[in-house]
Design a protein around this motif. Structure first.
Motif, PDB file in Angstrom:
ATOM      1  N   SER A   1       4.829  24.171 -10.252  1.00  0.00           N
ATOM      2  CA  SER A   1       5.126  25.509  -9.633  1.00  0.00           C
ATOM      3  C   SER A   1       6.135  26.468 -10.750  1.00  0.00           C
ATOM      4  CB  SER A   1       5.881  25.482  -8.385  1.00  0.00           C
ATOM      5  OG  SER A   1       6.965  24.734  -8.587  1.00  0.00           O
ATOM      6  N   THR A   2       6.728  25.474 -11.616  1.00  0.00           N
ATOM      7  CA  THR A   2       7.662  26.149 -12.616  1.00  0.00           C
ATOM      8  C   THR A   2       6.762  27.110 -13.491  1.00  0.00           C
ATOM      9  OG1 THR A   2       9.070  24.449 -12.793  1.00  0.00           O
ATOM     10  CG2 THR A   2       9.506  26.062 -14.553  1.00  0.00           C
ATOM     11  N   ARG A   3       7.244  28.150 -14.080  1.00  0.00           N
ATOM     12  CA  ARG A   3       6.638  29.079 -14.925  1.00  0.00           C
ATOM     13  C   ARG A   3       6.970  28.965 -16.300  1.00  0.00           C
ATOM     14  NH1 ARG A   3       3.096  28.812 -11.697  1.00  0.00           N
ATOM     15  NH2 ARG A   3       2.910  30.176 -10.116  1.00  0.00           N
ATOM     16  N   LEU A   4       6.259  28.910 -17.104  1.00  0.00           N
ATOM     17  CA  LEU A   4       6.551  28.656 -18.485  1.00  0.00           C
ATOM     18  C   LEU A   4       6.317  29.614 -19.474  1.00  0.00           C
ATOM     19  CD1 LEU A   4       7.476  26.990 -21.007  1.00  0.00           C
ATOM     20  CD2 LEU A   4       5.237  26.076 -21.225  1.00  0.00           C
ATOM     21  N   VAL A   5       7.603  30.366 -19.942  1.00  0.00           N
ATOM     22  CA  VAL A   5       7.513  31.522 -21.003  1.00  0.00           C
ATOM     23  C   VAL A   5       7.798  30.870 -22.307  1.00  0.00           C
ATOM     24  CG1 VAL A   5       8.551  33.729 -21.415  1.00  0.00           C
ATOM     25  CG2 VAL A   5       8.447  33.201 -18.972  1.00  0.00           C
ATOM     26  N   THR A   6       6.882  31.194 -23.269  1.00  0.00           N
ATOM     27  CA  THR A   6       7.182  30.838 -24.527  1.00  0.00           C
ATOM     28  C   THR A   6       7.626  31.790 -25.406  1.00  0.00           C
ATOM     29  OG1 THR A   6       4.976  30.871 -25.053  1.00  0.00           O
ATOM     30  CG2 THR A   6       5.689  28.834 -24.160  1.00  0.00           C
ATOM     31  N   SER A   7       8.357  31.612 -26.416  1.00  0.00           N
ATOM     32  CA  SER A   7       8.762  32.431 -27.466  1.00  0.00           C
ATOM     33  C   SER A   7       8.546  31.771 -28.780  1.00  0.00           C
ATOM     34  CB  SER A   7      10.250  33.041 -27.405  1.00  0.00           C
ATOM     35  OG  SER A   7      10.263  33.815 -26.183  1.00  0.00           O
ATOM     36  N   GLU A   8       8.400  32.468 -29.689  1.00  0.00           N
ATOM     37  CA  GLU A   8       8.192  32.065 -31.318  1.00  0.00           C
ATOM     38  C   GLU A   8       7.141  30.966 -31.364  1.00  0.00           C
ATOM     39  OE1 GLU A   8      10.822  32.841 -33.905  1.00  0.00           O
ATOM     40  OE2 GLU A   8      11.943  33.972 -32.659  1.00  0.00           O
ATOM     41  N   ARG A   9       6.117  31.037 -30.737  1.00  0.00           N
ATOM     42  CA  ARG A   9       4.925  30.245 -30.854  1.00  0.00           C
ATOM     43  C   ARG A   9       4.257  30.442 -32.158  1.00  0.00           C
ATOM     44  NH1 ARG A   9       0.020  30.147 -28.901  1.00  0.00           N
ATOM     45  NH2 ARG A   9       0.252  31.720 -27.335  1.00  0.00           N
ATOM     46  N   ASN A  10       3.659  29.583 -32.875  1.00  0.00           N
ATOM     47  CA  ASN A  10       3.091  29.863 -34.123  1.00  0.00           C
ATOM     48  C   ASN A  10       1.657  29.358 -34.156  1.00  0.00           C
ATOM     49  OD1 ASN A  10       2.446  30.483 -36.725  1.00  0.00           O
ATOM     50  ND2 ASN A  10       4.188  29.078 -37.689  1.00  0.00           N
ATOM     51  N   LEU A  11       0.649  30.146 -34.515  1.00  0.00           N
ATOM     52  CA  LEU A  11      -0.781  29.642 -34.755  1.00  0.00           C
ATOM     53  C   LEU A  11      -1.286  30.026 -36.066  1.00  0.00           C
ATOM     54  CD1 LEU A  11      -1.860  30.578 -31.057  1.00  0.00           C
ATOM     55  CD2 LEU A  11      -1.115  28.288 -31.970  1.00  0.00           C
ATOM     56  N   GLY A  12      -0.390  30.303 -36.896  1.00  0.00           N
ATOM     57  CA  GLY A  12      -0.739  30.878 -38.255  1.00  0.00           C
ATOM     58  C   GLY A  12      -1.370  29.775 -39.133  1.00  0.00           C
ATOM     59  N   ASP A  13      -2.028  29.929 -40.487  1.00  0.00           N
ATOM     60  CA  ASP A  13      -2.800  29.382 -40.788  1.00  0.00           C
ATOM     61  C   ASP A  13      -2.149  28.001 -41.755  1.00  0.00           C
ATOM     62  OD1 ASP A  13      -4.939  31.033 -40.371  1.00  0.00           O
ATOM     63  OD2 ASP A  13      -4.556  32.382 -42.168  1.00  0.00           O
ATOM     64  N   GLU A  14      -0.719  28.410 -41.895  1.00  0.00           N
ATOM     65  CA  GLU A  14      -0.135  27.260 -42.691  1.00  0.00           C
ATOM     66  C   GLU A  14       0.612  26.039 -42.068  1.00  0.00           C
ATOM     67  OE1 GLU A  14       2.956  29.327 -44.640  1.00  0.00           O
ATOM     68  OE2 GLU A  14       1.781  31.026 -45.143  1.00  0.00           O
ATOM     69  N   LEU A  15       0.180  25.991 -40.456  1.00  0.00           N
ATOM     70  CA  LEU A  15       0.502  24.759 -39.660  1.00  0.00           C
ATOM     71  C   LEU A  15      -0.453  23.630 -40.244  1.00  0.00           C
ATOM     72  CD1 LEU A  15       0.405  26.376 -36.123  1.00  0.00           C
ATOM     73  CD2 LEU A  15       2.324  25.669 -37.596  1.00  0.00           C
ATOM     74  N   THR A  16       0.246  22.418 -39.964  1.00  0.00           N
ATOM     75  CA  THR A  16      -0.424  21.253 -40.267  1.00  0.00           C
ATOM     76  C   THR A  16      -1.493  20.808 -38.824  1.00  0.00           C
ATOM     77  OG1 THR A  16       1.113  19.918 -38.821  1.00  0.00           O
ATOM     78  CG2 THR A  16       1.657  20.068 -41.378  1.00  0.00           C
ATOM     79  N   ARG A  17      -2.259  20.199 -39.162  1.00  0.00           N
ATOM     80  CA  ARG A  17      -3.354  19.882 -38.098  1.00  0.00           C
ATOM     81  C   ARG A  17      -2.490  19.345 -36.783  1.00  0.00           C
ATOM     82  NH1 ARG A  17      -9.021  17.624 -38.835  1.00  0.00           N
ATOM     83  NH2 ARG A  17      -9.778  18.965 -40.454  1.00  0.00           N
ATOM     84  N   GLY A  18      -1.315  18.447 -37.032  1.00  0.00           N
ATOM     85  CA  GLY A  18      -0.749  17.919 -35.734  1.00  0.00           C
ATOM     86  C   GLY A  18       0.035  19.311 -34.984  1.00  0.00           C
ATOM     87  N   SER A  19       0.787  19.789 -35.959  1.00  0.00           N
ATOM     88  CA  SER A  19       1.589  21.239 -35.290  1.00  0.00           C
ATOM     89  C   SER A  19       0.585  22.229 -34.399  1.00  0.00           C
ATOM     90  CB  SER A  19       2.397  21.889 -36.553  1.00  0.00           C
ATOM     91  OG  SER A  19       3.536  21.107 -37.019  1.00  0.00           O
ATOM     92  N   LEU A  20      -0.623  22.324 -34.943  1.00  0.00           N
ATOM     93  CA  LEU A  20      -1.427  23.291 -34.568  1.00  0.00           C
ATOM     94  C   LEU A  20      -2.042  22.635 -33.129  1.00  0.00           C
ATOM     95  CD1 LEU A  20      -2.998  25.870 -34.692  1.00  0.00           C
ATOM     96  CD2 LEU A  20      -4.735  24.726 -35.956  1.00  0.00           C
ATOM     97  N   ALA A  21      -2.230  21.369 -33.270  1.00  0.00           N
ATOM     98  CA  ALA A  21      -2.673  20.825 -32.030  1.00  0.00           C
ATOM     99  C   ALA A  21      -1.545  20.666 -30.924  1.00  0.00           C
ATOM    100  CB  ALA A  21      -3.040  19.081 -32.192  1.00  0.00           C
ATOM    101  N   LEU A  22      -0.225  20.611 -31.351  1.00  0.00           N
ATOM    102  CA  LEU A  22       0.766  20.801 -30.253  1.00  0.00           C
ATOM    103  C   LEU A  22       1.021  22.206 -29.842  1.00  0.00           C
ATOM    104  CD1 LEU A  22       3.435  18.408 -32.118  1.00  0.00           C
ATOM    105  CD2 LEU A  22       2.147  17.876 -30.165  1.00  0.00           C
ATOM    106  N   GLU A  23       0.848  23.292 -30.789  1.00  0.00           N
ATOM    107  CA  GLU A  23       0.878  24.586 -30.351  1.00  0.00           C
ATOM    108  C   GLU A  23      -0.075  24.778 -29.348  1.00  0.00           C
ATOM    109  OE1 GLU A  23       3.339  26.500 -30.799  1.00  0.00           O
ATOM    110  OE2 GLU A  23       4.095  26.432 -32.728  1.00  0.00           O
ATOM    111  N   ARG A  24      -1.439  24.088 -29.436  1.00  0.00           N
ATOM    112  CA  ARG A  24      -2.451  24.372 -28.423  1.00  0.00           C
ATOM    113  C   ARG A  24      -2.254  23.869 -27.041  1.00  0.00           C
ATOM    114  NH1 ARG A  24      -7.356  23.554 -32.793  1.00  0.00           N
ATOM    115  NH2 ARG A  24      -7.243  25.802 -33.536  1.00  0.00           N
ATOM    116  N   ILE A  25      -1.502  22.614 -27.010  1.00  0.00           N
ATOM    117  CA  ILE A  25      -1.069  22.245 -25.746  1.00  0.00           C
ATOM    118  C   ILE A  25      -0.283  23.103 -24.963  1.00  0.00           C
ATOM    119  CG2 ILE A  25       0.309  20.338 -24.935  1.00  0.00           C
ATOM    120  CD1 ILE A  25      -0.860  18.525 -26.842  1.00  0.00           C
ATOM    121  N   VAL A  26       0.712  23.683 -25.779  1.00  0.00           N
ATOM    122  CA  VAL A  26       1.788  24.506 -25.408  1.00  0.00           C
ATOM    123  C   VAL A  26       1.009  25.778 -24.616  1.00  0.00           C
ATOM    124  CG1 VAL A  26       3.637  26.228 -25.843  1.00  0.00           C
ATOM    125  CG2 VAL A  26       3.742  23.861 -26.727  1.00  0.00           C
ATOM    126  N   ALA A  27      -0.054  26.441 -25.374  1.00  0.00           N
ATOM    127  CA  ALA A  27      -0.704  27.681 -25.171  1.00  0.00           C
ATOM    128  C   ALA A  27      -1.503  27.134 -23.714  1.00  0.00           C
ATOM    129  CB  ALA A  27      -1.648  28.105 -26.335  1.00  0.00           C
TER     130      ALA A  27
END
Length: 137
Positions: free
Chosen positions: A96-122
């Motif tokens: 029931s907690t709402r998640l507000v994110t800031s400074e999320r990065n989905l840019g081209d320079e992310l490693t595959r691992g970081s991009l996967a983690l960013e997608r989980i957050v999204a």
């Protein structure tokens, strides 16, 4: 509301933005707290709003998560990948907690691992925010 910051080691733009939010008149009716995933000096933040990272206490991820859970926030506000991931974990434990994110990065320079983690957050976030047009782009 609990703002989740990756560390308390420096006072950069992210930390200054959180300080602005905590002291803003527009959010004065909200109980705002700050949780740091890693310990460090946090002199700029009022001690009574800090959930974690108060020296000389040595925090661990489970201890920080416990402190946030005890606060029972309706909103967690994650900052940067580490804070956003921790916010997503908080949301898993309390859906029931709402998640507000800031400074999320989905840019081209992310490693595959970081991009996967960013997608989980999204997938877990309620809303993503940007504190500038540069960050939004």
């Amino acid at each position: 509301m609990v703002h989740i910051l990756p560390h308390a080691l420096s006072l950069g733009g992210t930390e200054r933005t959180v300080l602005d939010l905590v002291t803003s008149r527009e959010l004065a009716d909200l109980e705002q707290r700050v949780a740091f995933i890693r310990s460090g000096p946090v002199q700029e933040f009022p001690p009574d709003i800090i959930l974690t990272a108060l020296p000389p206490r040595h925090n661990s991820l489970p201890a920080a998560l416990r402190d946030i859970a005890r606060a029972r926030p309706t909103v967690v506000h994650g900052w940067l990948l580490a804070g956003n991931l921790f916010g997503a974990l908080t949301r898993v434990m309390a859906p029931s907690t709402r998640l507000v994110t800031s400074e999320r990065n989905l840019g081209d320079e992310l490693t595959r691992g970081s991009l996967a983690l960013e997608r989980i957050v999204a997938r877990m976030e309620t809303v993503a925010t940007a504190n500038s047009n540069a960050v939004a782009e």
